[in-house]
Write a protein that holds these residues in place. Structure first.
Motif, PDB file in Angstrom:
ATOM      1  N   ARG A  35      11.578  37.244   7.566  1.00 13.34           N
ATOM      2  CA  ARG A  35      11.085  38.580   7.223  1.00 13.34           C
ATOM      3  C   ARG A  35      11.802  39.701   7.978  1.00 13.34           C
ATOM      4  N   ILE A  36      12.472  39.363   9.088  1.00 10.72           N
ATOM      5  CA  ILE A  36      13.091  40.401   9.902  1.00 10.72           C
ATOM      6  C   ILE A  36      14.303  39.801  10.606  1.00 10.72           C
ATOM      7  N   GLY A  37      15.306  40.621  10.852  1.00  7.83           N
ATOM      8  CA  GLY A  37      16.478  40.120  11.557  1.00  7.83           C
ATOM      9  C   GLY A  37      17.603  41.134  11.565  1.00  7.83           C
ATOM     10  N   TRP A  38      18.676  40.777  12.252  1.00  6.08           N
ATOM     11  CA  TRP A  38      19.842  41.652  12.362  1.00  6.08           C
ATOM     12  C   TRP A  38      20.855  41.294  11.289  1.00  6.08           C
ATOM     13  N   GLU A  39      21.364  42.301  10.592  1.00  5.75           N
ATOM     14  CA  GLU A  39      22.414  42.115   9.598  1.00  5.75           C
ATOM     15  C   GLU A  39      23.507  43.135   9.849  1.00  5.75           C
ATOM     16  N   ASP A  40      24.668  42.636  10.290  1.00  7.98           N
ATOM     17  CA  ASP A  40      25.806  43.520  10.607  1.00  7.98           C
ATOM     18  C   ASP A  40      25.417  44.600  11.601  1.00  7.98           C
ATOM     19  N   GLY A  41      24.627  44.204  12.599  1.00 10.17           N
ATOM     20  CA  GLY A  41      24.233  45.141  13.645  1.00 10.17           C
ATOM     21  C   GLY A  41      23.078  46.045  13.285  1.00 10.17           C
ATOM     22  N   GLN A  42      22.551  45.934  12.068  1.00 11.84           N
ATOM     23  CA  GLN A  42      21.437  46.756  11.623  1.00 11.84           C
ATOM     24  C   GLN A  42      20.188  45.893  11.456  1.00 11.84           C
ATOM     25  N   LEU A  43      19.047  46.447  11.832  1.00 14.39           N
ATOM     26  CA  LEU A  43      17.797  45.716  11.700  1.00 14.39           C
ATOM     27  C   LEU A  43      17.326  45.766  10.252  1.00 14.39           C
ATOM     28  N   ALA A  44      17.037  44.618   9.677  1.00 14.18           N
ATOM     29  CA  ALA A  44      16.567  44.532   8.294  1.00 14.18           C
ATOM     30  C   ALA A  44      15.161  43.947   8.283  1.00 14.18           C
ATOM     31  N   ILE A  45      14.254  44.605   7.562  1.00 14.16           N
ATOM     32  CA  ILE A  45      12.866  44.162   7.448  1.00 14.16           C
ATOM     33  C   ILE A  45      12.551  43.977   5.971  1.00 14.16           C
ATOM     34  N   ASP A  46      11.976  42.848   5.619  1.00  9.56           N
ATOM     35  CA  ASP A  46      11.630  42.561   4.235  1.00  9.56           C
ATOM     36  C   ASP A  46      10.571  43.561   3.755  1.00  9.56           C
ATOM     37  N   PRO A  47      10.871  44.376   2.720  1.00 14.89           N
ATOM     38  CA  PRO A  47       9.882  45.359   2.248  1.00 14.89           C
ATOM     39  C   PRO A  47       8.609  44.708   1.727  1.00 14.89           C
ATOM     40  N   GLU A  48       8.699  43.489   1.216  1.00 16.69           N
ATOM     41  CA  GLU A  48       7.500  42.802   0.729  1.00 16.69           C
ATOM     42  C   GLU A  48       6.550  42.497   1.887  1.00 16.69           C
ATOM     43  N   TYR A  49       7.105  42.342   3.072  1.00 17.77           N
ATOM     44  CA  TYR A  49       6.295  42.088   4.268  1.00 17.77           C
ATOM     45  C   TYR A  49       5.792  43.396   4.878  1.00 17.77           C
ATOM     46  N   LEU A  50       6.686  44.392   4.965  1.00 11.95           N
ATOM     47  CA  LEU A  50       6.363  45.635   5.656  1.00 11.95           C
ATOM     48  C   LEU A  50       5.413  46.525   4.873  1.00 11.95           C
ATOM     49  N   ALA A  51       5.605  46.602   3.557  1.00 10.95           N
ATOM     50  CA  ALA A  51       4.829  47.556   2.753  1.00 10.95           C
ATOM     51  C   ALA A  51       3.315  47.401   2.926  1.00 10.95           C
ATOM     52  N   PRO A  52       2.737  46.190   2.820  1.00  7.51           N
ATOM     53  CA  PRO A  52       1.282  46.067   2.992  1.00  7.51           C
ATOM     54  C   PRO A  52       0.812  46.476   4.383  1.00  7.51           C
ATOM     55  N   CYS A  53       1.670  46.294   5.390  1.00  9.41           N
ATOM     56  CA  CYS A  53       1.302  46.704   6.742  1.00  9.41           C
ATOM     57  C   CYS A  53       1.121  48.215   6.840  1.00  9.41           C
ATOM     58  N   LEU A  54       1.782  48.957   5.960  1.00 10.40           N
ATOM     59  CA  LEU A  54       1.688  50.416   5.939  1.00 10.40           C
ATOM     60  C   LEU A  54       0.713  50.909   4.878  1.00 10.40           C
ATOM     61  N   GLY A  55       0.055  49.972   4.170  1.00 10.18           N
ATOM     62  CA  GLY A  55      -0.859  50.365   3.107  1.00 10.18           C
ATOM     63  C   GLY A  55      -0.147  50.855   1.865  1.00 10.18           C
ATOM     64  N   LEU A  56       1.098  50.382   1.642  1.00 14.25           N
ATOM     65  CA  LEU A  56       1.909  50.822   0.515  1.00 14.25           C
ATOM     66  C   LEU A  56       2.338  49.631  -0.329  1.00 14.25           C
ATOM     67  N   THR A  57       2.797  49.908  -1.532  1.00  6.65           N
ATOM     68  CA  THR A  57       3.484  48.901  -2.335  1.00  6.65           C
ATOM     69  C   THR A  57       4.958  48.946  -1.944  1.00  6.65           C
ATOM     70  N   PRO A  58       5.730  47.904  -2.246  1.00 10.05           N
ATOM     71  CA  PRO A  58       7.167  47.967  -1.944  1.00 10.05           C
ATOM     72  C   PRO A  58       7.857  49.154  -2.596  1.00 10.05           C
ATOM     73  N   GLU A  59       7.433  49.522  -3.817  1.00  7.67           N
ATOM     74  CA  GLU A  59       8.034  50.668  -4.496  1.00  7.67           C
ATOM     75  C   GLU A  59       7.719  51.969  -3.753  1.00  7.67           C
ATOM     76  N   GLN A  60       6.466  52.130  -3.303  1.00  7.42           N
ATOM     77  CA  GLN A  60       6.088  53.318  -2.557  1.00  7.42           C
ATOM     78  C   GLN A  60       6.832  53.379  -1.230  1.00  7.42           C
ATOM     79  N   LEU A  61       7.039  52.209  -0.624  1.00  2.27           N
ATOM     80  CA  LEU A  61       7.795  52.164   0.624  1.00  2.27           C
ATOM     81  C   LEU A  61       9.221  52.662   0.405  1.00  2.27           C
ATOM     82  N   GLN A  62       9.866  52.199  -0.655  1.00  2.00           N
ATOM     83  CA  GLN A  62      11.233  52.636  -0.941  1.00  2.00           C
ATOM     84  C   GLN A  62      11.285  54.129  -1.218  1.00  2.00           C
ATOM     85  N   ASP A  63      10.316  54.633  -1.991  1.00  2.00           N
ATOM     86  CA  ASP A  63      10.268  56.072  -2.267  1.00  2.00           C
ATOM     87  C   ASP A  63      10.068  56.857  -0.976  1.00  2.00           C
TER      88      ASP A  63
END
Length: 303
Positions: free
Chosen positions: A114-142
């Motif tokens: 769900r989380i890790g470093w990619e080319d020196g940048q931190l990447a977080i799976d939006p499917e995991y993060l969005a519910p933690c913020l009370g959002l859908t993945p689409e709302q998170l991207q917006d």
């Protein structure tokens, strides 16, 4: 198949931890239909799992940090760290239900995929993060695209603290160089006393509520002058205060009173639209930005 055996010291520590839990912690926790057990020990780090009524309970963090952890550290001081690996998204009272609300304070391991470093940048799976913020993945991207969801990273020793702030909730994690990460308590929301001192959003709300419908919308400049703001940067202060009202209205499921304010171009600032989209009030199919604003303005006047 991996046939590696656990380190003898870790195996011994695991047995000691479970013995202490069964003797000193679980009898009290059982009264609340819950239990806690050590699932594994790795290099002195104890991984605990809560079950029964404790799984997903909003009081689980308090039980763990101010009850279980104190017991274990007092009896077994050589414990390096204690990590909650419980899936608190399920259970009798899940933390994350997809509805607005306060974020709980707890610590748990984040699945490696769900989380890790990619080319020196931190990447977080939006499917995991969005519910933690009370959002859908689409709302998170917006929200990320519009700037109403922000991500901050800050080195802290060998770890990197990442804090994600959304329209309704915040989320935080500590990430190690090897990508291992665990959630940590997010930034505390402002207290009632602190919110009481934040008078500009309240004054602007009262001003907009008092305006006759025939005179709406009003411009940011007109609001600034009504608030007695004439110095450079006053418009930015008004826009920031209006965004605070949007957070309040989104949390209360009310129409956005900020729709009653516009720039000299007769439309609200771009952050207004980004916030609306991130909280599920985006444009309808084929709807222009002007029509979108008029719809939200009409909703604010009919409330």
């Amino acid at each position: 198949m991996d046939t590696a055996q656990p380190d003898d010291s870790d195996a011994a520590l695991l047995a000691r931890v479970n013995e202490v839990l069964d003797r000193k912690a679980n009898p009290s926790i059982a009264k609340h239909r819950g239990a806690v057990n050590a699932e594994s020990v790795e290099d002195g780090i104890v991984f605990l799992r809560m079950s029964g009524g404790c799984q997903g309970c909003a009081s689980a963090a308090m039980t763990l940090r101010h009850g279980v952890e104190e017991i274990l550290r007092k009896d077994i001081p050589e414990i390096r760290d204690i990590v909650d690996v419980t899936d608190h998204a399920t259970g009798e009272n899940p933390f994350y239900t997809g509805t607005p609300g306060a974020v709980p304070s707890f610590t748990r391991l984040i699945p490696a995929e769900r989380i890790g470093w990619e080319d020196g940048q931190l990447a977080i799976d939006p499917e995991y993060l969005a519910p933690c913020l009370g959002l859908t993945p689409e709302q998170l991207q917006d929200g990320l695209a519009g700037g109403v969801v922000t991500i901050e990273t800050k080195p802290s020793g060998s770890r990197t603290r990442v804090v994600v702030r959304g329209p309704l909730r915040s989320w935080a994690a500590d990430v190690l160089p090897d990508g291992t990460a665990r959630e940590v308590p997010p930034p505390r929301p402002p207290s009632a006393a602190e919110q009481a001192h934040n008078t500009l959003p309240r004054r602007i709300r009262e001003h907009l509520e008092a305006q006759p419908a025939a005179q709406l919308p009003v411009t940011y400049g007109q609001i600034a002058r009504a608030m007695g703001l004439y110095a450079p940067g006053s418009r930015r202060k008004v826009i920031a205060a209006l965004e605070t009202t949007m957070r309040e209205d989104a949390a209360a499921n009310r129409p956005f009173i900020a729709a009653r304010a516009v720039s000299r171009g007769k439309l609200p600032h771009k952050r207004f639209f980004a916030f609306a989209s991130a909280t599920g009030r985006g444009a309808q199919a084929g709807e222009s930005q002007a029509d979108w604003h008029q719809r939200l303005l009409a909703a604010s006047l009919s409330d």
